[in-house]
Design a protein around this motif. Structure first.
Motif, PDB file in Angstrom:
ATOM      1  N   PHE A   5       0.855  -1.186   0.000  1.00 20.78           N
ATOM      2  CA  PHE A   5       0.000   0.000   0.000  1.00 20.78           C
ATOM      3  C   PHE A   5       0.891   1.237   0.000  1.00 20.78           C
ATOM      4  CE2 PHE A   5      -2.396   3.158   2.728  1.00 20.78           C
ATOM      5  CZ  PHE A   5      -3.292   3.525   1.731  1.00 20.78           C
ATOM      6  N   PHE A   6       0.630   2.144  -0.931  1.00 20.93           N
ATOM      7  CA  PHE A   6       1.439   3.357  -1.078  1.00 20.93           C
ATOM      8  C   PHE A   6       0.588   4.564  -0.718  1.00 20.93           C
ATOM      9  CE2 PHE A   6       2.905   0.032  -3.849  1.00 20.93           C
ATOM     10  CZ  PHE A   6       4.267   0.022  -3.620  1.00 20.93           C
ATOM     11  N   TYR A   7       1.102   5.363   0.218  1.00 20.39           N
ATOM     12  CA  TYR A   7       0.333   6.540   0.657  1.00 20.39           C
ATOM     13  C   TYR A   7       1.119   7.788   0.293  1.00 20.39           C
ATOM     14  CZ  TYR A   7      -3.584   8.258   3.484  1.00 20.39           C
ATOM     15  OH  TYR A   7      -4.773   8.820   3.897  1.00 20.39           O
ATOM     16  N   ILE A   8       0.540   8.594  -0.598  1.00 17.81           N
ATOM     17  CA  ILE A   8       1.214   9.817  -1.049  1.00 17.81           C
ATOM     18  C   ILE A   8       0.679  10.970  -0.204  1.00 17.81           C
ATOM     19  CG2 ILE A   8       1.845  11.215  -3.056  1.00 17.81           C
ATOM     20  CD1 ILE A   8       0.668   8.978  -4.862  1.00 17.81           C
ATOM     21  N   GLY A   9       1.531  11.578   0.615  1.00 18.29           N
ATOM     22  CA  GLY A   9       1.034  12.635   1.492  1.00 18.29           C
ATOM     23  C   GLY A   9       2.136  13.367   2.233  1.00 18.29           C
ATOM     24  N   GLY A  10       1.730  14.253   3.135  1.00 16.60           N
ATOM     25  CA  GLY A  10       2.670  15.053   3.918  1.00 16.60           C
ATOM     26  C   GLY A  10       2.943  14.432   5.286  1.00 16.60           C
ATOM     27  N   ASN A  11       3.375  15.287   6.239  1.00 15.42           N
ATOM     28  CA  ASN A  11       3.784  14.725   7.540  1.00 15.42           C
ATOM     29  C   ASN A  11       2.628  14.070   8.314  1.00 15.42           C
ATOM     30  OD1 ASN A  11       3.053  17.419   7.624  1.00 15.42           O
ATOM     31  ND2 ASN A  11       5.037  18.095   8.398  1.00 15.42           N
TER      32      ASN A  11
ATOM     33  N   GLY B  86       5.431   5.184   2.347  1.00 15.48           N
ATOM     34  CA  GLY B  86       5.045   6.594   2.233  1.00 15.48           C
ATOM     35  C   GLY B  86       5.784   7.277   1.075  1.00 15.48           C
ATOM     36  N   ILE B  87       5.027   8.059   0.327  1.00 14.99           N
ATOM     37  CA  ILE B  87       5.610   8.856  -0.762  1.00 14.99           C
ATOM     38  C   ILE B  87       5.323  10.320  -0.422  1.00 14.99           C
ATOM     39  CG2 ILE B  87       5.553   9.346  -3.251  1.00 14.99           C
ATOM     40  CD1 ILE B  87       4.424   6.467  -3.631  1.00 14.99           C
ATOM     41  N   PRO B  88       6.359  11.144  -0.275  1.00 14.43           N
ATOM     42  CA  PRO B  88       6.115  12.516   0.200  1.00 14.43           C
ATOM     43  C   PRO B  88       5.500  13.444  -0.833  1.00 14.43           C
ATOM     44  CG  PRO B  88       8.418  12.249  -0.355  1.00 14.43           C
ATOM     45  CD  PRO B  88       7.774  10.904  -0.579  1.00 14.43           C
ATOM     46  N   LYS B  89       4.793  14.420  -0.355  1.00  8.60           N
ATOM     47  CA  LYS B  89       4.288  15.548  -1.164  1.00  8.60           C
ATOM     48  C   LYS B  89       3.900  16.650  -0.204  1.00  8.60           C
ATOM     49  CE  LYS B  89       0.362  16.074   0.402  1.00  8.60           C
ATOM     50  NZ  LYS B  89      -0.381  17.200   0.835  1.00  8.60           N
ATOM     51  N   THR B  90       4.080  17.842  -0.551  1.00  3.38           N
ATOM     52  CA  THR B  90       3.463  19.008   0.089  1.00  3.38           C
ATOM     53  C   THR B  90       4.100  20.286  -0.440  1.00  3.38           C
ATOM     54  OG1 THR B  90       3.074  20.298   2.091  1.00  3.38           O
ATOM     55  CG2 THR B  90       4.930  18.807   2.198  1.00  3.38           C
ATOM     56  N   ILE B  91       3.256  21.266  -0.708  1.00  2.00           N
ATOM     57  CA  ILE B  91       3.793  22.560  -1.148  1.00  2.00           C
ATOM     58  C   ILE B  91       4.510  23.246   0.014  1.00  2.00           C
ATOM     59  CG2 ILE B  91       2.026  22.890  -2.920  1.00  2.00           C
ATOM     60  CD1 ILE B  91       0.832  25.086  -0.969  1.00  2.00           C
ATOM     61  N   ASP B  92       4.220  22.814   1.250  1.00  2.65           N
ATOM     62  CA  ASP B  92       4.807  23.485   2.419  1.00  2.65           C
ATOM     63  C   ASP B  92       6.314  23.202   2.553  1.00  2.65           C
ATOM     64  OD1 ASP B  92       2.195  24.139   2.835  1.00  2.65           O
ATOM     65  OD2 ASP B  92       1.883  22.754   4.512  1.00  2.65           O
ATOM     66  N   ASN B  93       6.785  22.113   1.949  1.00  2.38           N
ATOM     67  CA  ASN B  93       8.198  21.716   2.008  1.00  2.38           C
ATOM     68  C   ASN B  93       8.663  21.498   3.455  1.00  2.38           C
ATOM     69  OD1 ASN B  93      10.601  21.069   0.600  1.00  2.38           O
ATOM     70  ND2 ASN B  93      11.494  23.057   1.109  1.00  2.38           N
ATOM     71  N   ASP B  94       7.759  21.086   4.317  1.00  2.69           N
ATOM     72  CA  ASP B  94       8.102  21.036   5.745  1.00  2.69           C
ATOM     73  C   ASP B  94       8.359  19.625   6.267  1.00  2.69           C
ATOM     74  OD1 ASP B  94       5.513  20.181   5.527  1.00  2.69           O
ATOM     75  OD2 ASP B  94       4.720  21.356   7.187  1.00  2.69           O
ATOM     76  N   LEU B  95       8.685  18.691   5.360  1.00  3.01           N
ATOM     77  CA  LEU B  95       9.008  17.336   5.825  1.00  3.01           C
ATOM     78  C   LEU B  95      10.483  17.238   6.178  1.00  3.01           C
ATOM     79  CD1 LEU B  95       6.217  16.310   4.861  1.00  3.01           C
ATOM     80  CD2 LEU B  95       7.389  14.349   3.937  1.00  3.01           C
ATOM     81  N   PRO B  96      10.797  16.684   7.356  1.00  4.86           N
ATOM     82  CA  PRO B  96      12.208  16.531   7.684  1.00  4.86           C
ATOM     83  C   PRO B  96      12.870  15.457   6.822  1.00  4.86           C
ATOM     84  CG  PRO B  96      10.820  15.669   9.450  1.00  4.86           C
ATOM     85  CD  PRO B  96       9.901  16.204   8.407  1.00  4.86           C
ATOM     86  N   VAL B  97      14.145  15.375   6.909  1.00  6.32           N
ATOM     87  CA  VAL B  97      15.024  14.394   6.250  1.00  6.32           C
ATOM     88  C   VAL B  97      15.157  14.656   4.739  1.00  6.32           C
ATOM     89  CG1 VAL B  97      15.690  11.985   5.984  1.00  6.32           C
ATOM     90  CG2 VAL B  97      14.286  12.648   7.951  1.00  6.32           C
TER      91      VAL B  97
ATOM     92  N   THR C  18       9.305  -1.888   4.206  1.00  3.10           N
ATOM     93  CA  THR C  18       7.993  -1.490   4.723  1.00  3.10           C
ATOM     94  C   THR C  18       8.196  -0.508   5.878  1.00  3.10           C
ATOM     95  OG1 THR C  18       5.838  -2.262   5.489  1.00  3.10           O
ATOM     96  CG2 THR C  18       7.759  -3.450   6.338  1.00  3.10           C
ATOM     97  N   GLY C  19       7.173   0.303   6.130  1.00  3.83           N
ATOM     98  CA  GLY C  19       7.313   1.322   7.178  1.00  3.83           C
ATOM     99  C   GLY C  19       8.331   2.375   6.792  1.00  3.83           C
ATOM    100  N   LYS C  20       8.493   2.576   5.502  1.00  6.99           N
ATOM    101  CA  LYS C  20       9.518   3.514   4.995  1.00  6.99           C
ATOM    102  C   LYS C  20       8.867   4.656   4.215  1.00  6.99           C
ATOM    103  CE  LYS C  20      13.024   0.889   6.179  1.00  6.99           C
ATOM    104  NZ  LYS C  20      14.379   1.078   6.507  1.00  6.99           N
ATOM    105  N   THR C  21       9.558   5.791   4.225  1.00  7.77           N
ATOM    106  CA  THR C  21       9.158   6.939   3.413  1.00  7.77           C
ATOM    107  C   THR C  21      10.309   7.241   2.448  1.00  7.77           C
ATOM    108  OG1 THR C  21       7.774   7.861   5.144  1.00  7.77           O
ATOM    109  CG2 THR C  21       8.559   9.410   3.495  1.00  7.77           C
TER     110      THR C  21
END
Ligand code: F6P
Length: 363
Positions: free
Chosen positions: A104-110, A134-145, A326-329
């Motif tokens: 299962f792939f979840y595209i989202g922010g923090n 997890g697949i990152p996305k957000t216009i806020d650019n506020d995800l760490p790492v 698994t359990g990875k972003t």
């Protein structure tokens, strides 16, 4: 085996490109049979509302169009999973098992990474072999790492280009004016700070930039505006939606107080509030402009690099799941500035979930 993908949180210009990345990679992978899209994020899994993406995306033209379409084609949600709500987790497992979903792939922010984290913990505890990625996305650019998030580049390009056009428009009269531009980004100033790119290209405006990482004070703001008015007829101010006016400095609230499922306040209105303050206290021509959702849905000016990277990180996520992760972003690691080179890697979702990366004070 089958896989499922969902989109969550605020939309961007690039989030559908990540969906295409997952889909295209799955098409290349003989072990993967059906690719299900979950309607409205995790809610589609809970309610068993899935669509078979192979029956909807049938041609290369469909994929190309989707890559460049803003919004979340599968819908979205801001749903926080409660770890004590066993029934919801059981419904998720029932859906996964019914559709033989192996990943299962979840595209989202923090916030969405909180779902990835909780779900992967539950799956592990239940002894099931379902990969949660997890697949990152957000216009806020506020995800760490991660070096940056898909969606930010396009939003930053829109913001910088639009602010430059506003600067041209508001400097035509020989009367004093103040133009205040409100920019999204929640508690992080990355997007508002992206207006600095204009200064790097010789533009003097925006003359003032306010970010949520700093303290705000009305009297200091008025002093700043007056100081700029001494130098410029048309003063342009960029303000982040997350900038807060201290309660004791303003009567009443300029925000409606509504919060989402994760407890985040719906932020909007600082520009209008500052417009009123300038009108009352300085008395010159003043206008506020809220860039609003245009900054995350203006695909006509999206960044090619952003869209390409968003697709690549989606593809990489599928390969990571197939490799047993698994359990990875997925994250971008900056290899070089000039030439610009990034590499995609995976990290434990716990490092990203519910955490915000602010704009550093220096450096
Ligand atoms: O998190 C992305 C974002 O676009 C923020 O910049 C903004 O504060 C928020 O979403 C708006 O939320 P909504 O899409 O629920 O209006």
């Amino acid at each position: 085996m089958n896989i499922a993908v969902a989109q969550s949180g605020g939309p961007t210009c690039a989030i559908n490109a990540s969906l295409v990345g997952v889909f295209r990679e799955a098409l290349k992978t003989p072990e993967i049979d059906a690719v299900f899209g979950s309607v409205n994020g995790i809610e589609g899994i809970i309610k068993d509302e899935l669509v078979n993406l192979k029956s909807i995306i049938t041609t290369n033209e469909d994929m190309e169009l989707l890559r460049q379409t803003p919004s979340t084609v599968l819908g979205s949600c801001r749903r926080k999973l409660d770890e004590n709500d066993e029934e919801t987790f059981e419904r998720i497992m029932t859906c996964f098992e019914k559709h033989r979903i192996a990943a299962f792939f979840y595209i989202g922010g923090n916030d969405s990474m909180d779902t990835v984290e909780k779900l992967s913990r539950y799956v592990k505890k239940a002894g099931k072999d379902i990969k949660i990625i997890g697949i990152p996305k957000t216009i806020d650019n506020d995800l760490p790492v991660t070096d940056h998030t898909p969606g930010f580049g396009s939003a930053a390009k829109y913001v910088a280009a639009t602010v430059q056009e506003i600067i041209r428009d508001c400097s035509v009269y020989s009367i004093e004016s103040v133009t205040i531009i409100e920019i999204m980004g929640r508690n992080a100033g990355w997007l508002t700070a992206s207006t600095c790119v204009l200064k790097a290209n010789g533009e003097e405006a925006p003359h003032l930039i306010y970010l949520p990482e700093g303290d705000f004070d009305i009297e200091r703001f008025l002093e700043d505006v007056r100081a700029e008015q001494a130098k410029h007829m048309a003063v342009v101010v960029a303000v982040s939606e997350g900038v807060t006016i201290p309660e004791d400095q303003l009567e009443g609230s300029y925000q409606n107080g509504v919060t989402d499922n994760f407890g985040h306040k719906y932020l909007s209105g600082i520009g209008k509030a500052l417009e009123t303050i300038v009108r009352d206290r300085i008395g010159c021509k003043v206008r506020s402009i809220e860039l609003n959702v245009m900054q995350r849905c203006s695909s006509h000016i999206c960044s090619k690099t952003d869209i390409d990277e968003a697709e690549q990180i989606g593809s990489y996520a599928v390969r990571a799941a197939l490799a047993g992760e698994t359990g990875k972003t997925m994250v971008f690691r900056r290899i070089s500035d000039i030439p610009y080179v990034v590499k995609i890697e995976s990290v434990d979702t716990a490092l990203v979930a519910n955490k915000e990366k602010s704009l550093p004070q220096a450096g």
